[in-house]
Design an enzyme around this catalytic site. Structure first.
Site, mmCIF file in Angstrom:
data_model
loop_
_atom_site.group_PDB
_atom_site.id
_atom_site.type_symbol
_atom_site.label_atom_id
_atom_site.label_comp_id
_atom_site.label_asym_id
_atom_site.label_seq_id
_atom_site.Cartn_x
_atom_site.Cartn_y
_atom_site.Cartn_z
ATOM 1 N N ASP A 287 0.831 -1.208 0.000
ATOM 2 C CA ASP A 287 0.000 0.000 0.000
ATOM 3 C C ASP A 287 0.864 1.256 0.000
ATOM 4 O OD1 ASP A 287 -1.992 1.965 0.520
ATOM 5 O OD2 ASP A 287 -1.598 1.768 2.656
ATOM 6 N N ASP B 191 3.284 1.606 -3.649
ATOM 7 C CA ASP B 191 2.787 2.029 -4.959
ATOM 8 C C ASP B 191 2.971 3.528 -5.170
ATOM 9 O OD1 ASP B 191 0.954 2.764 -3.080
ATOM 10 O OD2 ASP B 191 -0.759 1.743 -3.982
ATOM 11 N N ASP C 285 -5.192 3.428 -6.311
ATOM 12 C CA ASP C 285 -4.608 3.240 -4.986
ATOM 13 C C ASP C 285 -5.678 3.310 -3.904
ATOM 14 O OD1 ASP C 285 -2.809 3.043 -2.858
ATOM 15 O OD2 ASP C 285 -2.473 5.205 -2.826
ATOM 16 N N ASP D 221 -6.965 0.279 -1.461
ATOM 17 C CA ASP D 221 -6.832 0.404 -0.005
ATOM 18 C C ASP D 221 -8.135 0.075 0.706
ATOM 19 O OD1 ASP D 221 -4.236 1.125 -0.361
ATOM 20 O OD2 ASP D 221 -4.545 3.272 -0.020
#
Length: 550
Positions: free
Chosen positions: A415, A418, A436, A440
């Protein structure tokens, strides 16, 4: 000869810098104040630590080891009886009494923080919630203390056997005991300097100063043992009253020990900011420092170069905004924090220990050649995939949750990687931010599923998922409404969720009987902490959003 002379000159410079840094700081008065806090918290702290040791070593093992240590101390002044009584009360402490003892025990962290702040170049008004910062900063040292004390207690029978044998074995036992105490005590000093101290010093300066301070503290503790052997009635100056005599004697030595501790803290500041060349490897220089180890453009009383991460990040951001200005040499960690702050409209992550550590770890990993070649979107998708695999392993029982823990940590690391890889390689784009964020939220729900697979109640899992999603939804809506930055870094950010899930997996795999002393299921405890922290985090974020959109 030249190198030895240079090292001796550097050492003399360091001693001069320490003395100069302590001048005008009223160290004697500050040490007396710290001794006052320690006197309040001493008994409660020892009860808490010995109770934790009782959970690790068992009641009988702890009581027997403490009794042997007491027998090794000089007779007189009621030392043996006091040590035995303290151990007996500690191992029989109920959970309610244990919780009550935590309050006075935590005052020690507050006293240390206030003392360190007095020596630190950081202004007192800039250190908000000083008491709570000190109390929470003591948590790592308190967590490590039972293991440190257990090591000493386990070694006590062997050392006692050597001492009873007499002759050269007695000398050997004294030497081994001193060095063992030195290493264990230095570990605690290191943790106190690192987490209770103001700002964040470099690890090399912290380790060196921690072990130097630990050596002197061991010497003074040896002096205290000799003091116990002096056949002098402590109550004589107080009309035969034993309690005032013992209190004053203990207070005197607490004062001396904390004076040594404060000198050691000043040594860390000097090693970190002014005499860093002592710790630099051959051929490495302290870039960005003026002669004498000072920050360029700062007077002699300026802050240490690495003592305050937040100051360095703000300095880097100011330099980045100046077109054409020469930039000083910054560490890679400061660059990473500054890049994160620029992407979040100047919000500095160094105010949160967990968030800043998370950012620094991700930035360091992102600089590796292997990860720089991986597309950032692929790393984003890897997070939910690792979390999904962790759910399957968590249902397996036995030792499978340990493997699930590794996947949970990997999911959290991906997480952070990236975005870090995208920024480092110049591939950041708006669509990547959407990918992203979506990944998450999916990973958050899968972390809740891991807790459910470990046995957490379904109702509490639903509550955990709800507070996590509300937390991120509130921030997203605020950003859409025009808020710049993240609003506030709360206690319920994603790193905490990953840590709680990893702890639940590790505990369920290695200690399936439950938490030590209570037997509570690990998943239940972690999901409750998740929900409680989520509620507090929602309040923190709501306040930050209200201030930003006002």
């Amino acid at each position: 000869m030249g190198a030895g002379h240079s090292m001796w000159s550097a050492l003399r410079l360091l001693i001069t810098e320490v003395r100069s840094g302590l001048r005008g700081k009223h160290v004697a008065l500050v040490a007396a104040g710290t001794a006052f806090f320690s006197l309040i918290s001493l008994v409660a702290l020892m009860l808490v630590l010995l109770r934790l040791c009782g959970w690790l070593l068992g009641v009988d093992g702890t009581r027997g080891a403490v009794s042997q240590i007491g027998d090794a101390l000089p007779a007189g002044h009621g030392v043996q009886a006091g040590v035995t009584a303290l151990a007996g009360a500690a191992v029989e402490l109920s959970l309610v009494a244990f919780a009550l003892a935590l309050l006075p025990a935590s005052l020690y962290g507050e006293g240390l923080r206030r003392s360190f702040l007095h020596l630190s170049p950081v202004a007192v008004q800039d250190d908000t919630f000083t008491g709570w910062r000190g109390r929470l900063g003591m948590v790592p040292a308190v967590v490590a203390a039972p293991f440190v004390m257990s090591t000493a207690l386990l070694a006590a029978p062997w050392l006692a056997g050597l001492a009873n044998a007499g002759g050269w074995r007695l000398v050997l036992s004294a030497v081994v005991a001193f060095h063992l105490l030195w290493v264990l005590l230095s570990t605690e000093v290191l943790l106190v300097f690192r987490f209770v101290g103001v700002g964040v010093a470099g690890w090399r300066a912290t380790v060196v100063s921690g072990f130097v301070t630990g050596a002197f503290l061991c010497g003074f503790l040896g002096g205290f043992v000799l003091f116990l052997a002096v056949p002098f009635d402590w109550s004589a100056p107080f009309g035969g009253l034993a309690a005032p005599g013992a209190t004053v004697a203990v207070s005197l030595w607490l004062y001396l020990l904390h004076a040594v501790l404060l000198v050691g803290y000043q040594l860390m500041l000097c090693l970190d900011g002014r005499a860093g060349r002592l710790l630099a490897p051959a051929g490495e220089s302290c870039t960005g420092l003026a002669p004498g180890g000072r920050v360029p453009g700062r007077h002699r009383g300026g802050w240490p170069w690495r003592a305050d991460v937040a100051s360095r990040v703000r300095l880097r951001l100011r330099h980045d905004r100046r077109a054409g200005s020469a930039k000083p040499q910054f560490s890679d960690d400061t660059d990473g924090l500054a890049r994160w702050a620029r992407l979040h409209q100047g919000h500095d992550p160094s105010g949160s220990v967990l968030a800043s550590a998370w950012v620094v770890l991700a930035q360091r990993c992102a600089r590796t050649r292997l990860l720089r070649a991986v597309p950032p979107d692929l790393l984003s998708l890897g997070g939910p995939l690792a979390a999904a695999a962790a759910v399957g392993l968590a249902f397996g029982g036995g030792l499978w949750p340990v493997a699930s823990c590794a996947l949970v940590v990997l999911s959290g690391l991906l997480d952070g990687l990236d975005g870090a890889v995208a920024v480092t390689t110049g591939r950041a784009r708006p669509l990547g931010a959407v990918v992203d964020a979506t990944a998450d939220r999916i990973a958050d729900l899968l972390l809740v599923a891991v807790l459910y697979a470990l046995g957490a109640p379904a109702s509490w899992c639903v509550a955990a998922a709800t507070v996590a999603l509300l937390h991120e939804y509130l921030r997203a809506r605020a950003v859409a409404a025009g808020m710049r930055g993240v609003g506030a870094l709360s206690v319920a950010e994603r790193p905490l969720r990953v840590v709680l899930c990893a702890v639940a997996c590790l505990g369920s795999g290695l200690l399936p009987a439950g938490t030590p002393g209570t037997g509570w299921p690990w998943a239940d405890v972690c999901v409750l902490v998740w929900v409680a922290a989520g509620g507090v985090g929602l309040v923190q974020l709501a306040v930050g959003v209200a201030r930003a959109l006002r």
